[in-house]
Write an enzyme that holds these catalytic residues in place. Structure first.
Site, short mmCIF file in Angstrom:
data_model
loop_
_atom_site.label_atom_id
_atom_site.label_comp_id
_atom_site.label_asym_id
_atom_site.label_seq_id
_atom_site.Cartn_x
_atom_site.Cartn_y
_atom_site.Cartn_z
N ASP A 116 0.79 -1.23 0.00
CA ASP A 116 0.00 0.00 0.00
C ASP A 116 0.83 1.28 0.00
O ASP A 116 0.26 2.37 0.16
CB ASP A 116 -0.95 0.01 1.21
CG ASP A 116 -2.12 -0.93 1.00
OD1 ASP A 116 -2.61 -1.02 -0.15
OD2 ASP A 116 -2.54 -1.59 1.96
N ASP A 177 -6.60 -4.09 -6.00
CA ASP A 177 -6.25 -2.77 -5.45
C ASP A 177 -4.78 -2.41 -5.73
O ASP A 177 -4.42 -1.23 -5.82
CB ASP A 177 -6.44 -2.73 -3.92
CG ASP A 177 -7.63 -3.52 -3.41
OD1 ASP A 177 -8.02 -4.49 -4.07
OD2 ASP A 177 -8.14 -3.19 -2.34
N1 GLY Z 1 -7.44 -1.35 -0.55
C1 GLY Z 1 -8.37 -1.78 0.41
C2 GLY Z 1 -9.76 -1.40 0.12
O1 GLY Z 1 -10.08 -0.93 -0.97
O2 GLY Z 1 -10.57 -1.59 1.00
#
Ligand code: GLY
Length: 399
Positions: A116, A177
């Protein structure tokens, strides 16, 4: 006789006025007002948490403020909101807060335990660098890109999203994601001249395109790869309704991710992918008329399911960018959707009164419904992509 016809005329005038729809406010005005309100709300948020070192806003649940430290995947969004609002209204106060909250993310440049880092660092330091040219920010971004690149396994051709193996069920989990975090790597190659980060990004985007998508261009949330063969061994969901369902935010990440990958590479296959994802979303029979999706396109009780404002805001921001890469007809189609989304998100249905909603801008997002976590609440990333969309469209209108 005269009196009767006067009354009649008055009656018809009243009837016509009542039946004529009130003229809609121009979108440019809606955007200006929405940005002004977001500015006031975000300043209140910044003041509220200013004295609490290392704290970042996350949500507001049952009347309680929920904060995180810099290690939470959402830590960079509030500093990013402040940077966009500073870009809109460059006051010394917004600049000071944007810098203060960005500095809170500094330790994450060395974090090698999450994919992330793109969200955390590019939204905060990335916007800060774009607007100030501060070389200290550039150095943080390059260190962060190096940390993120340690999660790339060349034998698999992908960045690992999570260290967690879900009790041994996943060998090498990659979530849709993760496409978003490539923006930091594309930037790092451009900025440093080191081609490695760009190469990692195109490998990741290419393999994700092959493995994460179904024939209708919807996507799985989690794909886990066999660490020996590099082939997928599990395709499922974590935050969506079911393995085969289309979790709304996952679809939004895919749309935004391939649009951004096209911007960075000009590879037409990424543009094609983004257009296909947009088609899947915009023509879906479960997409509501205001284009703010239900939390999962396959949730069982549609239309009695919750909407996810965060997915709506991400799709909106991505469509504004994508509309700049396609022909006029398609561009018009995307921007008509964007207009509906912005008007809806800016309405009192989604936008909180200044001082309410824990000082978050938007209501009604869904974080992780199957985990019963952050359900129908404000979320800092909904605010970020909404403010980004407002700024992107404002620039489009004045170009
Ligand atoms: N990247 C985590 C979410 O979209 O909840």
């Amino acid at each position: 006789m005269k009196k009767i016809s006067l009354i009649k005329s008055l009656f018809f005038c009243l009837l016509i006025t009542a039946c004529t729809p009130a003229k809609e406010k121009p979108l440019s005005e809606v955007i200006e007002e929405a940005l002004a309100a977001a500015g006031q709300q975000s300043l209140r948020m910044a003041q509220q948490l200013a004295g609490q070192d290392s704290v970042l806003p996350r949500s507001f649940i049952n009347g309680e403020m929920v904060v995180s430290n810099s290690g939470w995947w959402c830590s960079g969004f509030f500093p990013g909101v402040l940077w966009y609002l500073y870009e809109n209204n460059p006051t010394p106060e917004l600049l000071a807060y944007a810098r203060q909250y960005t500095a809170r993310i500094l330790p994450e440049q060395y974090n090698t335990h999450t994919h992330d880092l793109g969200f955390m660092l590019y939204c905060s330091f990335g916007n800060g660098y774009r607007l100030t040219g501060d070389t200290a920010y550039r150095n943080v971004l390059l260190t962060g890109a190096k940390s993120l690149s340690t999660r790339y396994n060349p034998a698999i051709g992908l960045i690992r999203s999570w260290d967690n193996t879900n009790g041994g069920k996943w060998q090498y989990p990659v979530i849709i994601d993760n496409m978003m975090n490539l923006e930091l790597l594309f930037y790092a190659s451009r900025e440093s001249g080191d081609p490695r980060y760009h190469a990692i990004s195109i490998s990741h985007a290419g393999k994700t395109k092959e493995q994460h998508f179904r024939s209708d261009f919807s996507s799985f949330h989690v794909v886990s790869y066999d660490t020996i063969t590099g082939a997928p061994h599990v395709k499922q969901t974590h935050q969506g309704f079911s393995a085969g369902s289309s979790w709304a935010r996952g679809q939004a990440w895919g749309l935004y991710g391939y649009t951004m990958a096209y911007r960075e590479t000009k590879d037409p296959s990424y543009l094609e992918q983004a257009r296909h994802i947009a088609h899947f979303l915009l023509s879906h029979p479960h997409m509501p008329d205001d284009y703010i999706p239900y939390w999962d396109f396959d949730a069982p009780d549609i239309p009695d399911e919750l909407r996810d404002a965060s997915a709506g805001a991400i799709i909106c921001s991505a469509l504004i960018e994508l509309s700049g890469y396609v022909n006029e007809a398609l561009s018009g189609e995307y921007l008509a959707v964007v207009e509906k989304q912005l008007r809806t998100l800016a309405s009192p249905e989604y936008t909180a009164e200044v001082g309410e909603n824990g000082n978050f801008i938007l209501r009604h997002s869904v974080g992780h419904l199957p985990g019963n976590s952050e359900v129908d609440v404000p979320l800092t990333y909904a605010d970020y992509y909404y403010v980004e969309a407002l700024m992107r469209y404002k620039k489009r209108l004045t170009e």
